[in-house]
Design an enzyme around this catalytic site. Sequence first.
Site, PDB file in Angstrom:
ATOM      1  N   ASP A 196      -6.774  -2.488   3.997  1.00 16.31           N
ATOM      2  CA  ASP A 196      -5.774  -3.488   3.620  1.00 16.31           C
ATOM      3  C   ASP A 196      -6.027  -4.842   4.285  1.00 16.31           C
ATOM      4  O   ASP A 196      -5.413  -5.836   3.900  1.00 16.31           O
ATOM      5  CB  ASP A 196      -4.368  -3.010   4.014  1.00 16.31           C
ATOM      6  CG  ASP A 196      -3.972  -1.724   3.312  1.00 16.31           C
ATOM      7  OD1 ASP A 196      -4.245  -1.612   2.100  1.00 16.31           O
ATOM      8  OD2 ASP A 196      -3.410  -0.839   3.971  1.00 16.31           O
ATOM      9  N   ASP A 251      -1.281  -0.795   6.135  1.00 18.07           N
ATOM     10  CA  ASP A 251      -1.500  -0.292   7.495  1.00 18.07           C
ATOM     11  C   ASP A 251      -2.946   0.090   7.774  1.00 18.07           C
ATOM     12  O   ASP A 251      -3.276   0.433   8.908  1.00 18.07           O
ATOM     13  CB  ASP A 251      -0.614   0.925   7.755  1.00 18.07           C
ATOM     14  CG  ASP A 251      -1.136   2.175   7.046  1.00 18.07           C
ATOM     15  OD1 ASP A 251      -1.655   2.039   5.927  1.00 18.07           O
ATOM     16  OD2 ASP A 251      -1.017   3.270   7.618  1.00 18.07           O
ATOM     17  N   ASP A 282       0.859  -1.176   0.000  1.00 18.47           N
ATOM     18  CA  ASP A 282       0.000   0.000   0.000  1.00 18.47           C
ATOM     19  C   ASP A 282       0.899   1.232   0.000  1.00 18.47           C
ATOM     20  O   ASP A 282       2.087   1.142   0.333  1.00 18.47           O
ATOM     21  CB  ASP A 282      -0.889  -0.026   1.245  1.00 18.47           C
ATOM     22  CG  ASP A 282      -1.766   1.205   1.347  1.00 18.47           C
ATOM     23  OD1 ASP A 282      -2.382   1.571   0.342  1.00 18.47           O
ATOM     24  OD2 ASP A 282      -1.805   1.806   2.439  1.00 18.47           O
TER      25      ASP A 282
END
Length: 787
Positions: A678, A674, A475
């Site tokens: 996700d 995080d 990410d």
Amino acid sequence: MTRTPHPVSHGQHGHDPASVTAPTRDGLGFAIDPVCGMAVDPARTAHHAQHAGTAHHFCSARCRARFIAEPEKFPTPRPAAVIETPRGTIYTCPMHPQIRQDGPGFCPLCGMALEPEMPNLDEDDSPELRDFARRFWWTLPLSVATLLLAMAGHRLPGLTTATRTWLELALSAPVVLWAGAPFFVRCVQSIRNRSPNMWTLIGIGVAAAFGYSVVATLAPGWFPASFREHGRIGVYFEAAAVIVSLTLLGQVLELRARSRTSLAIKALLRLAPKTARRVRDDGGEEDIPLTHVHVGDRLRVRPGEQVPVDGVVIDGHSSVDESMLTGEPIPVEKTAGAAVVGATLNGTGSLVMRAQKVGADTVLAQIVQMVAQAQRSRAPLQRMADRVAYWFVLAVIAVAVATFAVWGLLGPEPSWTYAVLNAVSVLIIACPCALGLATPMSIMVATGRAAQVGVLFRDAQAVERLREIDTLVVDKTGTLTQGRPTFRSAVAAGGFSESELLGLAASLDQGSEHPLAAALVAAARERGLRQQQATGFDSVTGQGVRGSIAGRSLSLGNAVLMHDAGIVTAPLEPAAERLRDEGASVIWLAVDGRLAGLLAVADAIKPSTPEAISQLQAAGVRIVMATGDGLTTAYAVARALGIDEVHGEVRPQDKVALVQRLRGEGRRVAMAGDGINDAPALAAADVGIAMGSGTDVAASSAQVTLVKGDLRGIFRARAISRQTVANMQQNLVFALLYNALGVPVAAGLLYPFIGLLLSPMIAALAMSLSSVSVVSNAARLGRARIP
């Protein structure tokens, strides 16, 4: 409630585990296989037969063949409609998902404790964990006392040999018979299901050591004088007790780690508000439980409240923090016609919305289901010790039986006494203490060492898998970048300086809660710039803000705000485009109707990220970025880091699909992120890696957590994984080497040549030495060098 028969019998008939049909929660009925008694889904099994006008359904071709050969031998099955499916909490085995029941227990195939398929907020830690912890702590003093008495009891004054033996029996009996009772149950179950595992070894080993010692205590006259040591027949109560205590300790640690897998789902469930404020047709308002909200209801969302369900805004305007969904920190402006998502956080405005999706149809509920499905579909890696144990236990049992028969039939007198002793020696020397310690000791030492460098492994599976990773999906926000906007630079025009631009913008933005405004205010304070009082403050939804400072009219916002005010931005457009290409957001400032300049705010790349990406790429790891940000910003960050493959504007389900596609291509995929968005992809990956600075949901969905949010930890974690797996393999070799050398001697293979027999005491000593070698070798990991 009628309990669905436990689908465990396939191990007895050699069935393919994939053919076992588990009860479902949708009311579908099941038939009973007349041959093995297993619950079978008639709609899914491929094995059917007609007999005497009745349809029969089978779990495998083998059962069907047996029935067709002799149909009269088997009872007429109950029809599918008779069997009810469980309606309570469904428990399932992480390694064998076909094992499902409506209460806690253990898997009859591998012995693992069953886990709730979908945890709820009312659940405490697992019943199995509480039970094993109680058994361990209550009996640990007894095990220690037994061990001390066996090792140093002969030095105690006034304590006779016979008294010491009976004391050892009294102390160890509760440990073996009560604390070790679950081991024996699972051992018997594994034998019944023809699925030998670690419990088979533990049960047989403890039973052999304890049973032999009990016989030696109650009937010492059955043993030859040559087995008498220190005035008594050697007993091994301490070995049986210590094995039980060590196994209980290992189970407590494992169950505690496994219980954390449900934290992600519980954290997601806690996001949903408990109530909603419904607007009645007469204009009145009332608070109702969330479960009473229906599609079409009008709901009021007050400032600071969570959006109750998915829907559309029909009145009002506000900014909504959707970071729980998108992972992006910047709130989204909402006006009439805008879609809102349940559990997102409303800002300072008030909204009236119409409910469109409730219950299991909401985005939050779907994310919960995705996390649960991803966790359940990923069968844990089979422990090395379990793989070895399957054949090892069969070989040991076969050798023990052969030893007993050969000595009993062909050995010297008293032949059957020798037969019993030698068979027991074989079982004791093959006791699985070292084999059971081989993996856990390496894992415990390695995870402690990893924690010192900021890497937290959730379980042994993560340690085993991480070394194989060849693709890393990352990410952007909060993983590659800091996760919070910061002031980057200012470009002045019209005679203004950069300090004046920042000071005026921060003064106007003092009253705003927008993250971009907070970045400007924080930067002005860091530089010691004086902030003046703004008057006539006005927020223009989706565009920016207006106000006056010291008699000058200011407009601060995006290009749309400038265009509506007739401000020409063309002179600074090249600079603005350059900043956008570098991943920054551009904010324009006009003073008294003239362009004063622009300010750039960006989510900075973490200082450690470039080095981490270079390390991983040099190690042969393919890096793929997947972010909810726009493509322009995503490409700008990717260019700065040398990442070639970029996926922008992706949703949580898109990240899961990307991970699954890469895995389908044969890649070993790790996912690093995080945010809550996700979590499904973290659970779907071979290894999920969470940033310690991120959300609790992400951390509990992942198998690895980087405490400092530093991606360089992944490189360290892979090195630790490789060192640990190599250490485990060495431990298994040590454990098996002692057994491989000792079993033939214990069986009496050397007796015809040199007259050597291995007493159970020597067998126990060899077992202890194997444990010492395993522990000592594992301890080396604590001193291993980590790159």
